[in-house]
Enzyme design. Structure first.
Site, PDB file in Angstrom:
ATOM      1  N   HIS A  50      61.520  47.454  52.732  1.00  0.00           N
ATOM      2  CA  HIS A  50      62.226  47.455  51.458  1.00  0.00           C
ATOM      3  C   HIS A  50      63.111  48.704  51.331  1.00  0.00           C
ATOM      4  CE1 HIS A  50      62.741  47.003  47.026  1.00  0.00           C
ATOM      5  NE2 HIS A  50      62.663  45.737  47.348  1.00  0.00           N
ATOM      6  N   ASP A  68      66.111  39.776  45.281  1.00  0.00           N
ATOM      7  CA  ASP A  68      65.947  40.095  46.699  1.00  0.00           C
ATOM      8  C   ASP A  68      64.605  39.623  47.255  1.00  0.00           C
ATOM      9  OD1 ASP A  68      64.965  42.070  44.937  1.00  0.00           O
ATOM     10  OD2 ASP A  68      64.865  43.561  46.520  1.00  0.00           O
ATOM     11  N   HIS A  69      63.777  39.028  46.399  1.00  0.00           N
ATOM     12  CA  HIS A  69      62.480  38.532  46.868  1.00  0.00           C
ATOM     13  C   HIS A  69      62.341  37.012  46.786  1.00  0.00           C
ATOM     14  CE1 HIS A  69      60.472  42.468  47.398  1.00  0.00           C
ATOM     15  NE2 HIS A  69      61.474  42.832  46.626  1.00  0.00           N
ATOM     16  N   HIS A 122      62.615  39.423  41.117  1.00  0.00           N
ATOM     17  CA  HIS A 122      63.867  40.087  41.468  1.00  0.00           C
ATOM     18  C   HIS A 122      64.484  39.298  42.627  1.00  0.00           C
ATOM     19  CE1 HIS A 122      62.754  44.163  39.468  1.00  0.00           C
ATOM     20  NE2 HIS A 122      63.523  43.433  38.683  1.00  0.00           N
TER      21      HIS A 122
END
Lengths: 303, 303
Positions: free
Chosen positions: B270, B66-67, B64
């Site tokens: 997160h 955002d990682h 994903h």
């Protein structure tokens, strides 16, 4: 009509000294056009109050990371924030492959459509023509295929002289025709020539975005007479050899381009990480083209 | 031995409220290990004085954006800043394909080698064992294949009692054997038992990084007794249904994990973009696990 550019990033290659990689957003008649999208562009938009949801067109000049690595994150955030409107994306053909691969592995199916148009760095192409603006690609000379973008306002309709129309009592339903240049005849048969009821609209403005390129006359003719020229100026002219080797331009050369193409104003950016402060780059360009500004993040310039 | 974690980003999905997507850097005995690398991680490193050149190991939990969307920019900057040392990269097998494609189209040939190890989300694997640390993958339960990472310090050699050694006059060349537990006999034949000359080293510490996952007991046993547990806590527990649906955890659940696995301390991160402030998330976790902290950017926590 509003026609301005806000700088979101102006660092070349790597982010440094709080300078982000290249990105800028144009506001043309309240429509936003994003030009390049380096890593961190969406964070810069939050910082400078640029509403990403208002962007309907994104242009990517080439596939060096400092010009597009923020794109996937931005596309993803638009999706997560509920975008439904189609987004028009322009860039090298391989960009589509990169996007598709990343969304494939994140198992993301966007809620909106991306209408992708591949640019061709070998020739000038008109890629947008809407009621506000015509956008053309500018073939540049970089290490990998690269195009700039030329934004040319469309000529607006004539402006109504409201006081005069009211004095005479012209009905509203005639206004559109008047804006298009028609004369007006009142009920008694008296003729009013159009130029007594309207004035000409402002001359259309033009903005050229030239990033990254070797100093190369091939693109000069196309950008002749632009009102505002954004040109990369990665190095000082004492690094001319390095500029040539890496297919970049010096601040002095950027100013020479501006002079040669009769630009009204020049904006320089894409600064090398070797320059902690930018004064020398500005002074070098201003030494032959005084109407030069630095593309400082968060600053807005009127075209 | 130093064993600490510095938070570089703790936002889920999209950057917001000055919170960047997930990334953190571990300092284990002065070696830096980067765990996840959301967009803007290299800018965060500049902001918090983390020298990217000191990182020799990078771990990506899943694909994903955002990682991992900050990874290509970071790899590229290391190259441009002259890195020659091999970099070890751990992540899902498709990550290599994404990197290769992007460097292919930017025509970049890195000056250093990337030694890539594909993680397998279906089982625990030991992916590093060096003099300082053993690193295992933690199979997590997310919408796409995802692993956490468990960092377990190696037991250090015994610590010398310098004053005692000096008093007796033990020659330096015996020190290594003493650290390993040997006794010492002097020239006159007098025996000194090891535990009169050394003390035991500190108990090895363990740090578990669990991002992103459904609350799922499958990974509890592996992280039992960790000194510091980083666990995602995307939502408050009043959003439990949403957490389940998106394969995430609530703050209360993260605290339940910490309780169940007997973690000494908990770090939650997160955070969903819906939370402008994080107090409620902290309070919810602390209500059942008081030793909870928020993964705030720029903060460093000792394991």
């Amino acid at each position: 009509m509003k026609f301005e550019v806000t700088i979101l990033g102006s660092s070349s290659a790597t982010p440094i000294y709080n300078r982000n990689p290249t990105s800028q957003v144009l506001n043309i008649n309240e429509r936003l056009y994003l030009v390049d999208c380096g890593e961190g562009t969406q964070q810069q938009m939050l910082r400078f109050d640029v509403r990403a949801s208002r962007i309907d067109h994104i242009f990517i000049s080439h596939l060096h990371g400092d010009h597009y690595l923020g794109l996937i994150g931005l596309l993803s955030s638009l999706h997560l924030n509920g975008r439904k409107k189609t987004l028009k994306l322009f860039g090298p053909p391989q960009l589509k492959e990169i996007i598709d691969l990343q969304f494939k592995y994140s198992e993301t199916t966007l809620q909106y459509e991306i209408e992708f148009t591949a640019t061709d760095p070998t020739k000038t192409q008109t890629i947008i023509s809407n009621e506000d603006v015509i956008v053309e690609t500018i073939p540049l000379d970089h290490r990998i295929p690269c195009t700039g973008f030329l934004f040319r306002e469309k000529k607006r309709l004539r402006k109504l002289l409201k006081d005069e129309l009211e004095r005479i009592g012209v009905p509203v339903e005639y206004f559109t025709a008047l804006k298009k240049g028609a004369d007006y005849t009142d009920l008694k048969g008296k003729l009013y020539k159009n130029d007594t009821l309207t004035t000409d609209s402002d001359e259309p403005k033009a903005y050229a975005y030239c990033s990254d390129t070797l100093y190369n006359q091939q693109y000069f003719k196309q950008i002749d007479n632009v009102d505002l020229l954004y040109h990369e100026a990665t190095f000082l002219n004492n690094m001319l050899d390095r500029a040539k080797e890496t297919h970049h331009t010096t601040a002095l050369q950027a100013a020479e381009v501006a002079l040669t193409v009769h630009a009204k104003k020049l904006l320089i950016g894409h600064f090398s990480a070797r320059y902690k402060t930018l004064d020398e780059l500005l002074e070098e360009a201003q030494s032959i083209f005084p109407e030069t500004n630095l593309a400082i993040e968060g600053k807005t310039f009127t075209v």
